[in-house]
Design a protein around this motif. Structure first.
Motif, PDB file in Angstrom:
ATOM      1  N   ASP A  16     -48.298   6.983  79.744  1.00  0.00           N
ATOM      2  CA  ASP A  16     -46.810   7.009  79.505  1.00  0.00           C
ATOM      3  C   ASP A  16     -45.911   7.359  80.685  1.00  0.00           C
ATOM      4  O   ASP A  16     -46.461   7.738  81.737  1.00  0.00           O
ATOM      5  CB  ASP A  16     -46.791   8.092  78.528  1.00  0.00           C
ATOM      6  CG  ASP A  16     -47.239   7.856  77.111  1.00  0.00           C
ATOM      7  OD1 ASP A  16     -47.231   6.516  76.887  1.00  0.00           O
ATOM      8  OD2 ASP A  16     -47.569   8.672  76.284  1.00  0.00           O
ATOM      9  N   VAL A  21     -43.581   9.441  82.438  1.00  0.00           N
ATOM     10  CA  VAL A  21     -43.253  10.657  82.236  1.00  0.00           C
ATOM     11  C   VAL A  21     -42.139  11.101  83.451  1.00  0.00           C
ATOM     12  O   VAL A  21     -41.857  10.632  84.255  1.00  0.00           O
ATOM     13  CB  VAL A  21     -44.355  11.754  82.820  1.00  0.00           C
ATOM     14  CG1 VAL A  21     -44.071  13.189  82.859  1.00  0.00           C
ATOM     15  CG2 VAL A  21     -45.515  11.433  82.019  1.00  0.00           C
ATOM     16  N   GLY A  76     -37.969  16.485  82.971  1.00  0.00           N
ATOM     17  CA  GLY A  76     -38.434  16.963  81.690  1.00  0.00           C
ATOM     18  C   GLY A  76     -37.711  15.978  80.373  1.00  0.00           C
ATOM     19  O   GLY A  76     -37.948  16.723  79.104  1.00  0.00           O
ATOM     20  N   GLN A  77     -37.647  14.870  80.698  1.00  0.00           N
ATOM     21  CA  GLN A  77     -36.979  13.937  79.705  1.00  0.00           C
ATOM     22  C   GLN A  77     -38.305  13.911  78.792  1.00  0.00           C
ATOM     23  O   GLN A  77     -39.324  13.790  79.260  1.00  0.00           O
ATOM     24  CB  GLN A  77     -36.522  12.474  80.211  1.00  0.00           C
ATOM     25  CG  GLN A  77     -35.382  12.814  81.559  1.00  0.00           C
ATOM     26  CD  GLN A  77     -36.037  12.632  82.665  1.00  0.00           C
ATOM     27  OE1 GLN A  77     -36.881  13.185  82.986  1.00  0.00           O
ATOM     28  NE2 GLN A  77     -35.747  11.656  83.425  1.00  0.00           N
ATOM     29  N   ALA A  78     -37.956  13.350  77.516  1.00  0.00           N
ATOM     30  CA  ALA A  78     -39.009  12.856  76.803  1.00  0.00           C
ATOM     31  C   ALA A  78     -39.557  11.482  77.321  1.00  0.00           C
ATOM     32  O   ALA A  78     -39.095  10.760  77.821  1.00  0.00           O
ATOM     33  CB  ALA A  78     -38.361  12.458  75.342  1.00  0.00           C
ATOM     34  N   PRO A  79     -41.024  11.536  77.285  1.00  0.00           N
ATOM     35  CA  PRO A  79     -41.871  10.567  77.769  1.00  0.00           C
ATOM     36  C   PRO A  79     -41.516   9.047  77.048  1.00  0.00           C
ATOM     37  O   PRO A  79     -41.065   9.020  76.098  1.00  0.00           O
ATOM     38  CB  PRO A  79     -43.191  10.597  77.668  1.00  0.00           C
ATOM     39  CG  PRO A  79     -43.294  11.764  76.746  1.00  0.00           C
ATOM     40  CD  PRO A  79     -42.023  12.544  76.708  1.00  0.00           C
ATOM     41  N   ILE A  80     -41.596   7.982  78.227  1.00  0.00           N
ATOM     42  CA  ILE A  80     -41.386   6.509  77.299  1.00  0.00           C
ATOM     43  C   ILE A  80     -42.730   6.085  77.321  1.00  0.00           C
ATOM     44  O   ILE A  80     -43.515   6.028  78.300  1.00  0.00           O
ATOM     45  CB  ILE A  80     -40.698   5.594  78.601  1.00  0.00           C
ATOM     46  CG1 ILE A  80     -39.226   6.286  78.705  1.00  0.00           C
ATOM     47  CG2 ILE A  80     -40.581   4.320  77.707  1.00  0.00           C
ATOM     48  CD1 ILE A  80     -38.491   5.556  79.759  1.00  0.00           C
ATOM     49  N   THR A 100     -36.663  -0.452  76.959  1.00  0.00           N
ATOM     50  CA  THR A 100     -36.397   0.687  76.106  1.00  0.00           C
ATOM     51  C   THR A 100     -35.241   0.634  75.322  1.00  0.00           C
ATOM     52  O   THR A 100     -34.336  -0.367  75.510  1.00  0.00           O
ATOM     53  CB  THR A 100     -36.284   1.842  77.307  1.00  0.00           C
ATOM     54  OG1 THR A 100     -34.820   1.736  77.695  1.00  0.00           O
ATOM     55  CG2 THR A 100     -37.199   1.855  78.252  1.00  0.00           C
ATOM     56  N   TYR A 145     -38.749   8.217  86.142  1.00  0.00           N
ATOM     57  CA  TYR A 145     -39.967   8.315  85.384  1.00  0.00           C
ATOM     58  C   TYR A 145     -41.057   7.698  86.304  1.00  0.00           C
ATOM     59  O   TYR A 145     -40.739   6.942  87.113  1.00  0.00           O
ATOM     60  CB  TYR A 145     -39.899   7.665  84.043  1.00  0.00           C
ATOM     61  CG  TYR A 145     -38.876   7.983  82.955  1.00  0.00           C
ATOM     62  CD1 TYR A 145     -39.189   8.817  81.914  1.00  0.00           C
ATOM     63  CD2 TYR A 145     -37.308   7.748  83.094  1.00  0.00           C
ATOM     64  CE1 TYR A 145     -38.319   8.968  81.069  1.00  0.00           C
ATOM     65  CE2 TYR A 145     -36.473   8.040  82.238  1.00  0.00           C
ATOM     66  CZ  TYR A 145     -37.066   8.817  81.175  1.00  0.00           C
ATOM     67  OH  TYR A 145     -36.008   9.087  80.213  1.00  0.00           O
TER      68      TYR A 145
END
Length: 210
Positions: free
Chosen positions: A109, A111, A115-119, A191, A200
């Motif tokens: 994934d 990252v 601290g963003q939500a993972p893709i 995305t 990321y």
């Protein structure tokens, strides 16, 4: 001198003449008392032949994706996988009968660095491109793998690089032994349009199997 003594002397002399003849035939070396003689010793040692190997190399260890081709609903980021080369220095008789090799890839994934939500890795896809497959026609690239936001081009093919997906392969290792074969791939991350901004990172792992 008695006749028997003369006979023994004659026999010893004949044997000495025969021995002297043998030495001459073998390229004799003579040395007087107190002198020395040399004998040349030669040997022909062949080079040790190391067995061939099957190996993979990658032209680089990173790639940066850049936005290109985004729509109102989907943002797309693209790049090119560094060239992957499979080199086989083995001879055909060093290859196990029925062997086949393949390079497979899978990604982690993405990252977020802040601290963003993972893709998920399912958002990363690729389209392999064979650069040099040799002259046999037995080396071929894998099929395009599209992402989870795409309509599947084939049933079950819009999964992204979440599992080991085929980059390049041959079904007959022995027939392509002794060659080098190169491939890369178009990479694309797709995305939703509302994906959080920021940097990321993902790791794409390539593995060679036989």
């Amino acid at each position: 001198m008695k006749t028997s003594s003369r006979r023994r002397l004659f026999a010893v002399g004949a044997a000495g003449a025969l021995l002297a003849g043998s030495v001459v035939a073998g390229s004799p070396v003579f040395a007087a008392p107190g002198d020395s003689a040399d004998v040349s010793v030669t040997v022909d040692i062949e080079e040790i032949k190391e067995p061939g190997v099957l190996a993979m190399s990658i032209a680089g260890d990173s790639v940066t994706l850049a936005e290109d081709g985004s729509t109102l609903l989907v943002r797309q980021f693209v790049g090119t996988l560094p060239t992957v080369t499979v080199t086989d220095t083995r001879t055909p008789d060093e290859v196990p009968e029925g062997a086949a090799w393949a390079v497979l890839g899978s990604a982690t994934d993405f990252v977020g660095g802040a601290g963003q939500a993972p893709i998920g890795a399912g958002h990363l896809g690729w389209k392999p491109k064979l650069i040099d497959g040799g002259d046999s026609g037995l080396v071929s690239e894998g099929e395009e793998v599209v992402t989870v936001v795409d309509e599947p081009t084939q049933p079950g093919n819009n999964v992204g690089l979440v599992d080991q997906e085929l980059l390049v392969s041959t079904f007959d290792s022995g027939a392509v032994a002794g060659g080098a074969y190169a491939v890369n791939a178009d990479l694309f991350l797709r995305t939703p349009a509302d994906v959080a901004a920021g940097a990321y990172t993902s790791t794409l792992t390539l593995s060679l199997f036989e």
